[in-house]
Each structure stands twice: as C-alpha cells, then as structure tokens.
Write an enzyme that holds these catalytic residues in place. Structure first.
Site, PDB file in Angstrom:
ATOM      1  N   CYS A   1      -7.568  18.305  -6.790  1.00 16.08           N
ATOM      2  CA  CYS A   1      -8.345  19.425  -6.869  1.00 16.08           C
ATOM      3  C   CYS A   1      -7.382  20.860  -7.612  1.00 16.08           C
ATOM      4  O   CYS A   1      -6.415  20.788  -7.714  1.00 16.08           O
ATOM      5  CB  CYS A   1      -9.008  20.063  -5.358  1.00 16.08           C
ATOM      6  SG  CYS A   1      -7.624  20.377  -4.372  1.00 16.08           S
TER       7      CYS A   1
ATOM      8  N   SER B   1       0.642  -1.179   0.163  1.00  9.75           N
ATOM      9  CA  SER B   1       0.163   0.108   0.188  1.00  9.75           C
ATOM     10  C   SER B   1       1.163   1.310  -0.151  1.00  9.75           C
ATOM     11  O   SER B   1       1.823   1.284   0.832  1.00  9.75           O
ATOM     12  CB  SER B   1      -0.583   0.168   1.138  1.00  9.75           C
ATOM     13  OG  SER B   1      -1.985  -0.893   0.940  1.00  9.75           O
TER      14      SER B   1
ATOM     15  N   GLU C   1      -3.103  18.874  -3.414  1.00 12.19           N
ATOM     16  CA  GLU C   1      -4.361  18.815  -4.301  1.00 12.19           C
ATOM     17  C   GLU C   1      -5.406  17.677  -3.747  1.00 12.19           C
ATOM     18  O   GLU C   1      -6.059  17.135  -4.690  1.00 12.19           O
ATOM     19  CB  GLU C   1      -3.950  18.949  -5.593  1.00 12.19           C
ATOM     20  CG  GLU C   1      -3.179  20.216  -6.018  1.00 12.19           C
ATOM     21  CD  GLU C   1      -1.602  20.098  -5.801  1.00 12.19           C
ATOM     22  OE1 GLU C   1      -1.203  19.056  -5.115  1.00 12.19           O
ATOM     23  OE2 GLU C   1      -1.184  21.036  -6.136  1.00 12.19           O
ATOM     24  N   SER C   2      -4.654  16.898  -2.536  1.00 14.99           N
ATOM     25  CA  SER C   2      -5.555  15.828  -2.315  1.00 14.99           C
ATOM     26  C   SER C   2      -4.737  14.539  -2.121  1.00 14.99           C
ATOM     27  O   SER C   2      -3.862  14.633  -1.289  1.00 14.99           O
ATOM     28  CB  SER C   2      -6.971  15.631  -3.136  1.00 14.99           C
ATOM     29  OG  SER C   2      -7.898  16.638  -2.774  1.00 14.99           O
TER      30      SER C   2
ATOM     31  N   HIS D   1      -2.893   0.307  -3.906  1.00 16.42           N
ATOM     32  CA  HIS D   1      -2.993  -0.926  -3.235  1.00 16.42           C
ATOM     33  C   HIS D   1      -2.737  -2.082  -4.233  1.00 16.42           C
ATOM     34  O   HIS D   1      -3.544  -2.263  -5.069  1.00 16.42           O
ATOM     35  CB  HIS D   1      -4.359  -1.014  -2.438  1.00 16.42           C
ATOM     36  CG  HIS D   1      -4.505   0.354  -1.641  1.00 16.42           C
ATOM     37  ND1 HIS D   1      -3.917   0.397  -0.470  1.00 16.42           N
ATOM     38  CD2 HIS D   1      -5.468   1.183  -1.789  1.00 16.42           C
ATOM     39  CE1 HIS D   1      -4.213   1.405   0.340  1.00 16.42           C
ATOM     40  NE2 HIS D   1      -5.439   2.155  -0.616  1.00 16.42           N
TER      41      HIS D   1
END
Lengths: 119, 119
Positions: A85, A57, A64-65, A70
C-alpha cells in the site's frame, strides 16, 4: 469527491521452476528480504515453514502489507503474493526479484487494486 | 491428462466496517484463530502489527497457505486474504467468520484458482 486506491496486490503464478530452488529455504529467505529492499518496503516480521513432504511457505509482514511465497516442488510451481500500500512502494520492483532468482518458464500475474475509497 | 487446482484464494474487500472494530487487535486475533478452526486448517505461525497511525496487520500461516487481514480504520475498510490449498479445507467457512465479526456494509469477494497443474 474522487476515489483513490489504498493498495496494489500482485497475484503471481510461477510455473516451470526448478524443483531444487523450490525446496531451498535459504533462497526463499534471501528472495523475500531482497524483494523488500527492492521495493523500499519496511520489514516488520516474518514466518517460514518447511513441509516434510517438500515445499516451503514464507511470509514477510511489511509496514505496507505483506509478501508471501508458497512452493510446490513436485509441480515446479510457486504462488507469490506481493501486496503493498502507499505511493512510495512499487510492487513490481519486488516482482522482478522473484523472477530473477526463480526463473520460471511461464508466469501469470494479475494486479488487483485493493481498497477503493473516497479520496 | 487432466488438470487440477492446488489452491483457492479469496480476495475479500470489506467496506463500511465500524472503525472501533478495525482498531481492535484482540478482535483480529480472535477472528483469525476462529477462521482457522472454521475451515479446519492447521495453525503454523502468526504475526501481528499495530500501526501508530491506526490500523492492524495480522497474518496466520497455516499448513494450507495463509490468512491475513490489513485494516484502515479511517476508511472503514479491511483487506482480507484467505488462501487455502487441498481438498479438506473450505476457505468460504473462514470467510463467514470475518463477515460475522466485522459486519461490513458492503463486501466484494473474488475467488482465484491458484496453481493449475497437471493432475
């Protein structure tokens, strides 16, 4: 008053990836870092986990997020999320980096608009 | 041969949340930790960012994938992702924790099946 979308989220399903690639932590780190550069996002932090049973993972938090992967080597599958974003960052540029390095035989991508608000 | 799904991913759009809650870092940490407990997931790591312009990003990596929140206080909006794999973890239990603490006036949830592979 019009509406605008705050973010775009690519939900990426990569199938038919070579198992060795999905076990490779250094590759995951390189791909996540390179994907950030490709879409001109700003790195804020990261976390990686390698599972004893196989699989990795990796998540990078960007201004921006986030971008995450995974992997399930036993199924030749990886779940990738590219959530950005703002108008300055193109999540599809990051997507291309994943496809280049993992070469899935089949891929399914859904783009979701996140945060539909008054402009 | 049948097929099975490796993970479930709730894409949660919370609208109409009080701005003060969306600025609150300690609340975000508490909700993420409590959501992990609620769905019986295993904590692996976390990363939080507070933005100068307002807004928080918080991500917890769990053994079963990840849970994240990104907030836009100026829009009363938060984007939440609850991505879990395995049969032992119910993402909807984590979802309830977010709703309880943030009390959105409107919420939109999409459940996406991740990793549809041969059983």
């Amino acid at each position: 008053m019009g509406m605008k979308t705050l973010g775009r989220h690519l939900v990426v399903e990569m199938y038919g990836v070579q198992s060795a690639l999905l076990h490779d932590l250094s590759l995951a780190k390189r791909v996540l870092r390179e994907s950030i550069e490709a879409c001109k996002a700003t790195f804020m932090g990261e976390h990686y986990t390698v599972f004893a049973g196989g699989g990795i993972s990796g998540i990078v938090v960007i201004a921006e997020s986030h971008i995450s992967i995974h992997t399930w080597p036993e199924h030749g599958y990886a779940a990738v999320d590219i959530f950005t974003c703002g108008d300055q960052v193109d999540p599809w540029s990051a997507y291309e980096v994943f496809i280049k390095h993992y070469s899935p035989s089949r891929v399914n991508v859904t783009e979701i608009k996140r945060g539909i608000v008054e402009a």
